[in-house]
Design a protein around this motif. Structure first.
Motif, PDB file in Angstrom:
ATOM      1  N   PRO A 181       0.833  -1.214   0.000  1.00 38.02           N
ATOM      2  CA  PRO A 181       0.000   0.000   0.000  1.00 38.02           C
ATOM      3  C   PRO A 181       0.863   1.258   0.000  1.00 38.02           C
ATOM      4  O   PRO A 181       2.079   1.207   0.233  1.00 38.02           O
ATOM      5  CB  PRO A 181      -0.800  -0.120   1.307  1.00 38.02           C
ATOM      6  CG  PRO A 181      -0.622  -1.524   1.771  1.00 38.02           C
ATOM      7  CD  PRO A 181       0.687  -1.992   1.237  1.00 38.02           C
TER       8      PRO A 181
ATOM      9  N   GLY B 108      -6.586  -5.108   1.677  1.00 39.11           N
ATOM     10  CA  GLY B 108      -8.013  -4.975   1.887  1.00 39.11           C
ATOM     11  C   GLY B 108      -8.829  -5.418   0.696  1.00 39.11           C
ATOM     12  O   GLY B 108      -9.894  -4.862   0.426  1.00 39.11           O
ATOM     13  N   LEU B 109      -8.337  -6.432  -0.027  1.00 38.94           N
ATOM     14  CA  LEU B 109      -8.998  -6.912  -1.234  1.00 38.94           C
ATOM     15  C   LEU B 109      -9.470  -8.347  -1.062  1.00 38.94           C
ATOM     16  O   LEU B 109      -8.813  -9.165  -0.405  1.00 38.94           O
ATOM     17  CB  LEU B 109      -8.031  -6.865  -2.434  1.00 38.94           C
ATOM     18  CG  LEU B 109      -7.515  -5.504  -2.870  1.00 38.94           C
ATOM     19  CD1 LEU B 109      -6.488  -5.681  -3.977  1.00 38.94           C
ATOM     20  CD2 LEU B 109      -8.653  -4.605  -3.341  1.00 38.94           C
ATOM     21  N   THR B 110     -10.586  -8.648  -1.666  1.00 40.31           N
ATOM     22  CA  THR B 110     -10.977 -10.040  -1.864  1.00 40.31           C
ATOM     23  C   THR B 110     -10.677 -10.352  -3.324  1.00 40.31           C
ATOM     24  O   THR B 110     -11.143  -9.642  -4.223  1.00 40.31           O
ATOM     25  CB  THR B 110     -12.473 -10.253  -1.600  1.00 40.31           C
ATOM     26  OG1 THR B 110     -13.237  -9.429  -2.492  1.00 40.31           O
ATOM     27  CG2 THR B 110     -12.817  -9.889  -0.162  1.00 40.31           C
TER      28      THR B 110
ATOM     29  N   GLY C  22     -12.055  -7.332  -5.476  1.00 34.13           N
ATOM     30  CA  GLY C  22     -13.005  -6.349  -4.989  1.00 34.13           C
ATOM     31  C   GLY C  22     -12.571  -5.881  -3.617  1.00 34.13           C
ATOM     32  O   GLY C  22     -11.695  -6.478  -2.990  1.00 34.13           O
ATOM     33  N   ARG C  23     -13.184  -4.824  -3.135  1.00 36.56           N
ATOM     34  CA  ARG C  23     -12.844  -4.320  -1.819  1.00 36.56           C
ATOM     35  C   ARG C  23     -13.459  -5.236  -0.762  1.00 36.56           C
ATOM     36  O   ARG C  23     -14.617  -5.649  -0.864  1.00 36.56           O
ATOM     37  CB  ARG C  23     -13.364  -2.910  -1.629  1.00 36.56           C
ATOM     38  CG  ARG C  23     -12.706  -1.893  -2.540  1.00 36.56           C
ATOM     39  CD  ARG C  23     -13.237  -0.504  -2.247  1.00 36.56           C
ATOM     40  NE  ARG C  23     -12.956  -0.100  -0.864  1.00 36.56           N
ATOM     41  CZ  ARG C  23     -13.532   0.932  -0.267  1.00 36.56           C
ATOM     42  NH1 ARG C  23     -14.445   1.647  -0.912  1.00 36.56           N
ATOM     43  NH2 ARG C  23     -13.223   1.253   0.964  1.00 36.56           N
ATOM     44  N   ARG C  24     -12.657  -5.523   0.253  1.00 36.35           N
ATOM     45  CA  ARG C  24     -13.170  -6.307   1.366  1.00 36.35           C
ATOM     46  C   ARG C  24     -14.136  -5.455   2.176  1.00 36.35           C
ATOM     47  O   ARG C  24     -13.845  -4.294   2.487  1.00 36.35           O
ATOM     48  CB  ARG C  24     -12.010  -6.777   2.260  1.00 36.35           C
ATOM     49  CG  ARG C  24     -12.428  -7.719   3.358  1.00 36.35           C
ATOM     50  CD  ARG C  24     -11.240  -8.125   4.208  1.00 36.35           C
ATOM     51  NE  ARG C  24     -10.633  -6.961   4.838  1.00 36.35           N
ATOM     52  CZ  ARG C  24      -9.546  -7.010   5.606  1.00 36.35           C
ATOM     53  NH1 ARG C  24      -8.926  -8.152   5.794  1.00 36.35           N
ATOM     54  NH2 ARG C  24      -9.072  -5.912   6.149  1.00 36.35           N
ATOM     55  N   GLN C  25     -15.277  -6.001   2.502  1.00 42.03           N
ATOM     56  CA  GLN C  25     -16.272  -5.275   3.289  1.00 42.03           C
ATOM     57  C   GLN C  25     -15.864  -5.277   4.764  1.00 42.03           C
ATOM     58  O   GLN C  25     -15.564  -6.317   5.334  1.00 42.03           O
ATOM     59  CB  GLN C  25     -17.647  -5.915   3.141  1.00 42.03           C
ATOM     60  CG  GLN C  25     -18.163  -5.883   1.699  1.00 42.03           C
ATOM     61  CD  GLN C  25     -18.311  -4.480   1.168  1.00 42.03           C
ATOM     62  OE1 GLN C  25     -18.842  -3.592   1.869  1.00 42.03           O
ATOM     63  NE2 GLN C  25     -17.830  -4.243  -0.050  1.00 42.03           N
ATOM     64  N   SER C  26     -15.802  -4.081   5.363  1.00 45.17           N
ATOM     65  CA  SER C  26     -15.445  -3.999   6.771  1.00 45.17           C
ATOM     66  C   SER C  26     -16.602  -4.485   7.635  1.00 45.17           C
ATOM     67  O   SER C  26     -17.777  -4.330   7.274  1.00 45.17           O
ATOM     68  CB  SER C  26     -15.067  -2.568   7.143  1.00 45.17           C
ATOM     69  OG  SER C  26     -16.140  -1.696   6.871  1.00 45.17           O
TER      70      SER C  26
END
Length: 258
Positions: free
Chosen positions: A41, A235-237, A252-256
């Motif tokens: 990052p 923070g990715l799936t 995709g973005r990982r859901q918090s």
């Protein structure tokens, strides 16, 4: 690939900038004939790691070595003879012709030899037609090619390349990484920082994942960029698909939680 010989090594390296830790016990080795991509990052320490190898960021602990020698003991000329460094910044102070900018990569050659090396490097990055144009009259992408040519003109045993494809068109990104890969196949040790995980997986022999200055993964691309690493660090799936030109990443973005 031909037999490799260790060229860049870093052991237990710590460094800080402005009171902030940028390297935290980093270990890394790059062999001659190998292209290693450093990913992570923003603020993970990628540029700091490359600058430490270039002798531009002092370590507070540990050691960075070029061809077995502690970089802190080498003179600027001694470092330049072993590695060529391309920083992220693409600012050029003077509106010189591209051929003269590229020739700055080989200051120890005669004028004739430097011009020949510079022209060959410009041709290598498909910028030979820009040789006589002033760099202030170029687009950002064109200037990026000229600065890469300056780095390649040195023909050093090691290449330290920081975000060389940022802001480039997709075609130019592929061209740059193809050239760096070809340099590794010729026997140079190439360390490059990248943000694009799919391109890192496609072109690198190894991927090193940095997070808060620590090496959290180091291995072949699919071994380093596992779903767990992509989730924890980026923070990715995501999952990898084998495509005709190499691995493809669907992410995709990982859901918090909450």
């Amino acid at each position: 690939m031909a037999a490799v010989t260790a060229f860049l090594t870093m052991w237990d390296a710590d460094a800080s900038l402005g009171g902030r830790t940028v390297l935290d016990g980093a270990d890394l080795q790059v062999e001659s004939g190998e292209l290693v991509a450093v990913v992570g990052p923003n603020g993970a320490g990628k540029s700091s790691l490359i600058r430490a190898f270039a002798g531009l960021l002092p370590l507070t602990r540990g050691v960075a070595r070029l061809q077995g020698d502690d970089v802190s003991t080498l003179s600027p000329r001694g470092r330049a003879a072993r590695v060529a460094y391309l920083p992220q910044e693409r600012h050029i102070a003077w509106n010189l012709p591209a051929i003269e900018i590229a020739a700055l990569g080989v200051p120890f050659l005669s004028a004739v030899e430097a011009t020949g090396a510079a022209q060959a490097a410009l041709d290598e990055v498909e910028a030979g037609h820009l040789a006589d144009r002033g760099v202030a009259e170029m687009s950002g992408g064109e200037r990026a090619r000229i600065l890469l040519a300056r780095t390649l003109a040195a023909d050093a045993r090691g290449l330290l390349v920081d975000e060389p494809i940022a802001g480039l068109d997709p075609d130019a990104q592929l061209m740059v990484l193809e050239r760096l890969q070809a340099r590794a196949r010729r026997g140079q040790a190439v360390l490059v920082s990248l943000h694009d995980l799919a391109l890192a997986a496609r072109f690198a022999d190894r991927v090193v994942v940095l997070d808060h200055g620590k090496v959290t993964a180091d291995g072949a691309p699919m071994q380093a960029l596992t779903p767990d690493v992509m989730a924890g660090v980026f923070g990715l799936t995501g999952r990898w698909i084998t495509g005709p030109d190499g691995p493809l990443l669907t992410a995709g973005r990982r859901q918090s939680a909450g």
